[in-house]
Every structure is written in structure tokens, then in C-alpha cells.
Design a protein around this motif. Sequence first.
Motif, mmCIF file in Angstrom:
data_model
loop_
_atom_site.group_PDB
_atom_site.id
_atom_site.type_symbol
_atom_site.label_atom_id
_atom_site.label_comp_id
_atom_site.label_asym_id
_atom_site.label_seq_id
_atom_site.Cartn_x
_atom_site.Cartn_y
_atom_site.Cartn_z
ATOM 1 N N CYS A 62 -106.547 -20.834 -62.126
ATOM 2 C CA CYS A 62 -105.217 -21.409 -61.957
ATOM 3 C C CYS A 62 -104.481 -21.225 -63.282
ATOM 4 O O CYS A 62 -105.066 -21.366 -64.354
ATOM 5 C CB CYS A 62 -105.336 -22.888 -61.612
ATOM 6 S SG CYS A 62 -103.745 -23.737 -61.541
ATOM 7 N N VAL A 63 -103.214 -20.942 -63.206
ATOM 8 C CA VAL A 63 -102.430 -20.779 -64.433
ATOM 9 C C VAL A 63 -102.524 -22.037 -65.290
ATOM 10 O O VAL A 63 -102.506 -21.954 -66.522
ATOM 11 C CB VAL A 63 -100.971 -20.379 -64.120
ATOM 12 C CG1 VAL A 63 -100.208 -21.530 -63.490
ATOM 13 C CG2 VAL A 63 -100.266 -19.878 -65.355
ATOM 14 N N CYS A 64 -102.712 -23.181 -64.661
ATOM 15 C CA CYS A 64 -102.824 -24.433 -65.424
ATOM 16 C C CYS A 64 -104.099 -24.471 -66.270
ATOM 17 O O CYS A 64 -104.165 -25.192 -67.265
ATOM 18 C CB CYS A 64 -102.780 -25.636 -64.491
ATOM 19 S SG CYS A 64 -104.102 -25.693 -63.268
ATOM 20 N N ASP A 65 -105.113 -23.686 -65.904
ATOM 21 C CA ASP A 65 -106.383 -23.658 -66.640
ATOM 22 C C ASP A 65 -106.408 -22.649 -67.778
ATOM 23 O O ASP A 65 -107.316 -22.681 -68.602
ATOM 24 C CB ASP A 65 -107.542 -23.341 -65.691
ATOM 25 C CG ASP A 65 -107.771 -24.430 -64.665
ATOM 26 O OD1 ASP A 65 -107.513 -25.615 -64.985
ATOM 27 O OD2 ASP A 65 -108.207 -24.100 -63.546
ATOM 28 N N GLY A 70 -101.905 -20.479 -77.163
ATOM 29 C CA GLY A 70 -101.116 -20.502 -78.386
ATOM 30 C C GLY A 70 -99.684 -20.031 -78.262
ATOM 31 O O GLY A 70 -99.011 -19.827 -79.270
ATOM 32 N N VAL A 71 -99.221 -19.846 -77.031
ATOM 33 C CA VAL A 71 -97.823 -19.461 -76.815
ATOM 34 C C VAL A 71 -97.249 -20.382 -75.751
ATOM 35 O O VAL A 71 -97.979 -21.081 -75.051
ATOM 36 C CB VAL A 71 -97.674 -17.979 -76.392
ATOM 37 C CG1 VAL A 71 -98.135 -17.045 -77.509
ATOM 38 C CG2 VAL A 71 -98.433 -17.685 -75.110
ATOM 39 N N SER A 72 -95.927 -20.391 -75.608
ATOM 40 C CA SER A 72 -95.264 -21.270 -74.640
ATOM 41 C C SER A 72 -95.583 -20.850 -73.203
ATOM 42 O O SER A 72 -95.977 -19.705 -72.941
ATOM 43 C CB SER A 72 -93.753 -21.239 -74.861
ATOM 44 O OG SER A 72 -93.245 -19.968 -74.509
ATOM 45 N N GLN A 73 -95.377 -21.768 -72.268
ATOM 46 C CA GLN A 73 -95.622 -21.479 -70.855
ATOM 47 C C GLN A 73 -94.773 -20.306 -70.356
ATOM 48 O O GLN A 73 -95.297 -19.444 -69.647
ATOM 49 C CB GLN A 73 -95.384 -22.729 -69.998
ATOM 50 C CG GLN A 73 -95.555 -22.500 -68.496
ATOM 51 C CD GLN A 73 -96.917 -21.929 -68.127
ATOM 52 O OE1 GLN A 73 -97.940 -22.404 -68.587
ATOM 53 N NE2 GLN A 73 -96.930 -20.897 -67.299
ATOM 54 N N LEU A 80 -98.609 -12.717 -67.974
ATOM 55 C CA LEU A 80 -99.299 -12.590 -66.691
ATOM 56 C C LEU A 80 -98.559 -11.618 -65.772
ATOM 57 O O LEU A 80 -99.182 -10.831 -65.051
ATOM 58 C CB LEU A 80 -99.462 -13.957 -66.034
ATOM 59 C CG LEU A 80 -100.476 -14.886 -66.702
ATOM 60 C CD1 LEU A 80 -100.343 -16.302 -66.149
ATOM 61 C CD2 LEU A 80 -101.902 -14.365 -66.553
ATOM 62 N N LYS A 81 -97.238 -11.643 -65.816
ATOM 63 C CA LYS A 81 -96.444 -10.698 -65.018
ATOM 64 C C LYS A 81 -96.713 -9.262 -65.463
ATOM 65 O O LYS A 81 -96.845 -8.353 -64.637
ATOM 66 C CB LYS A 81 -94.959 -11.024 -65.127
ATOM 67 C CG LYS A 81 -94.076 -10.085 -64.309
ATOM 68 C CD LYS A 81 -92.621 -10.417 -64.469
ATOM 69 C CE LYS A 81 -91.690 -9.561 -63.657
ATOM 70 N NZ LYS A 81 -92.016 -8.174 -63.452
#
Length: 119
Positions: A62-65, A70-73, A80-81
Motif C-alpha cells: 500500500c502506498v501508505c506503507d 524522505g520526500v513529500s507524499q 511511483l507514476k
Amino acid sequence: MSNAKALPLLDPGVEPCCPPLTERPLTAEEAVRTAAMFKALGDPVRLRLFSLVASHEGGEACVCDISDVGVSQPTVSHHLKKLKDAGLLTSERRGTWVYYRVEPSMLAAMGQMLGRATT
């Protein structure tokens, strides 16, 4: 695609993007595809995200995991894109979360391309 010989460790249904680098020189088209894949992995944050997904329990994350790199969401989403655009990851939205998996055929193709050594 290519007429590369399949290695016995690969699934028979895997179509490699390119032959092993030691087999023959890449065509211009193969070099473009391969360069895009390596370019996507050439950034340390993207390589780390790819590794986090690949090594996550069950082969899915999951992206939440995996967003604590060390970078912003928004930057995580951007990376990821890029990995998805290069064909290295697939994703599936479940509710409010997105789950990522390494594209197995790409991982196998990378292994085949880099794995055959000359002796």
C-alpha cells in the motif's frame, strides 16, 4: 519482440524485452525500451520505492506503507507514476489507498537480460 533464448528459470510465458546483453547487440528499439527502464530505476528514491514494493510481504504494498522515503507524499506519487509509466509497477485502487506490485514480466525480463554471464 526478440528471438532471445529463454533461460530455464523463467516462466515460459514471459516475453523478454531484450536479449541477454552478452548474446548480441541491442537494436535501436530495444535500447530505447531498456534505457527507459533503467532511467526509471536510476533515481535513488525510485529505486528505493521499487525495492520496498518488491520486498514487501506478499509482493504488494500500500502506498501508505512505503511513503516514508524522505520526500513529500506528492513526490512519492510522482516517483511511483514514473515507475508505472516505465512498466515496472502496476497499481490497484482499493477504497482510498493504492496498492502497488512489481510487474512480474518486467522483473523476469530484467533478470534474463542481466543474468546471463559469459564464461
